[in-house]
Design an enzyme around this catalytic site. Structure first.
Site, PDB file in Angstrom:
ATOM      1  N   PRO A   2       0.817  -1.222   0.000  1.00 51.60           N
ATOM      2  CA  PRO A   2       0.000   0.000   0.000  1.00 51.60           C
ATOM      3  C   PRO A   2       0.846   1.266   0.000  1.00 51.60           C
ATOM      4  O   PRO A   2       1.426   1.633   1.001  1.00 51.60           O
ATOM      5  CB  PRO A   2      -0.807  -0.114   1.304  1.00 51.60           C
ATOM      6  N   GLU A   3       0.942   1.888  -1.142  1.00 51.22           N
ATOM      7  CA  GLU A   3       1.575   3.205  -1.228  1.00 51.22           C
ATOM      8  C   GLU A   3       0.483   4.188  -1.625  1.00 51.22           C
ATOM      9  O   GLU A   3      -0.691   3.833  -1.659  1.00 51.22           O
ATOM     10  CB  GLU A   3       2.718   3.170  -2.238  1.00 51.22           C
ATOM     11  N   LYS A  51      -1.058   8.344   2.641  1.00 53.37           N
ATOM     12  CA  LYS A  51      -1.423   6.949   2.838  1.00 53.37           C
ATOM     13  C   LYS A  51      -2.587   6.798   3.832  1.00 53.37           C
ATOM     14  O   LYS A  51      -2.878   5.700   4.291  1.00 53.37           O
ATOM     15  CB  LYS A  51      -0.201   6.161   3.310  1.00 53.37           C
ATOM     16  N   ASN A 169       8.133   2.361  -0.028  1.00 52.96           N
ATOM     17  CA  ASN A 169       9.454   1.830  -0.356  1.00 52.96           C
ATOM     18  C   ASN A 169       9.620   1.500  -1.839  1.00 52.96           C
ATOM     19  O   ASN A 169      10.676   1.686  -2.412  1.00 52.96           O
ATOM     20  CB  ASN A 169       9.727   0.597   0.503  1.00 52.96           C
ATOM     21  N   ARG A 250      14.429   0.558   6.850  1.00 57.89           N
ATOM     22  CA  ARG A 250      13.875  -0.188   5.719  1.00 57.89           C
ATOM     23  C   ARG A 250      14.999  -0.757   4.866  1.00 57.89           C
ATOM     24  O   ARG A 250      16.134  -0.318   4.949  1.00 57.89           O
ATOM     25  CB  ARG A 250      13.008   0.762   4.867  1.00 57.89           C
TER      26      ARG A 250
END
Ligand SMILES: [Zn+2]
Length: 263
Positions: A2-3, A51, A169, A250
């Site tokens: 989910p971006e 988001k 990401n 990340r």
């Protein structure tokens, strides 16, 4: 993953399923809203901000409320027809069910689920930088915010939703590959910040309206990205092995040849 584009698409799903409808039932399966009942409330609209998902409602006294949710890595909303089986995810992941005469919206593994007066939405999303897919997208403001922390790595800065809202990401890795910038480059040394944020916006916008996220233009499985998820595979541009390394909290994917480190 989910971006911003996934969240934008999800907001449209909820808009189509519920906007204008009077809810005939609700079932919250989170402690903080366990006693909340939205029966008789009207759904005004569904929106996204970065988001964050914002489902705007009016209660029977016509007071405006916002049901906020965040998908993070694993959340999802699905809309079903009444009587249709809910097949998207296991039932124990359901956090809320909203019923209208024509549709049932089921929220799975949602985070930060909260009901606040719409007038107070700013407490939930007011910290966010310009929304890449919002009507008020402002690349200059995004650049200004990025430039406030010149020593931070561009890889971390693009993920910080206070700078710009919507990049996760996948898009971070892909944008930096396409710009030929190492993720470890300090913000001050990135040659063209405005070009970088503008490209990020274009990549997200190109994926609105579909669930397959592609930065290459290829929708076939295995062809959708340049570097993301492609550790040890050959770079599509130069053939070097794509690397996967930790950057902050990340992982990041990058091509050591196409994205040289610079100071
Ligand atoms: Zn390369």
């Amino acid at each position: 993953m989910p971006e911003g584009d996934t969240v934008w698409n999800t907001a449209r799903v909820l808009e189509r399923a519920l906007a204008g409808a009077r809810l005939t039932g609700s079932d919250f399966r989170v402690p903080q809203l366990a006693t909340t009942d939205l029966t008789g409330w009207t759904v005004r609209e569904s929106a996204s901000r970065g988001k964050h998902l914002l489902l705007r409602l009016a209660d029977p006294d016509a007071t405006d409320w916002t049901l906020h949710s965040h998908l993070r890595m694993d959340g999802a909303w699905r809309a079903y027809a009444p009587g249709e089986r809910w097949t998207a995810r296991p039932a124990h992941l359901i956090r809320v069910v909203l019923r209208s005469p024509d549709a049932v919206a089921v929220g799975y593994h949602l985070h930060e689920l909260a009901l606040v007066p719409t007038a107070d939405e700013g407490t939930l999303v007011g910290h966010l930088g310009p929304d890449l897919l919002g009507p008020d997208w402002d690349p200059q403001e995004a650049v200004r915010r990025l430039a406030e922390h010149p020593e931070q790595s561009i890889g971390e800065a693009l993920l910080d939703q206070r700078n710009l809202a919507g990049v996760g990401n996948l898009y971070k890795c892909e944008v930096l590959f396409l710009r030929g910038v190492s993720p470890w480059t300090p913000v001050r040394a990135v040659p063209d910040l405005a070009g970088t944020v503008t490209l990020a916006q274009r990549l997200l916008a190109a994926n609105r309206g579909r669930w397959t996220q592609s930065t290459t233009g290829v929708l076939r499985r295995g062809g959708t990205s340049y570097v993301y998820g492609r550790r040890a595979q050959p770079c599509r541009r130069c053939g070097a092995a794509i690397r996967k390394d930790e950057l902050g909290e990340r992982v990041t994917y990058w091509c050591p040849a196409c994205q040289p480190e610079r100071e």
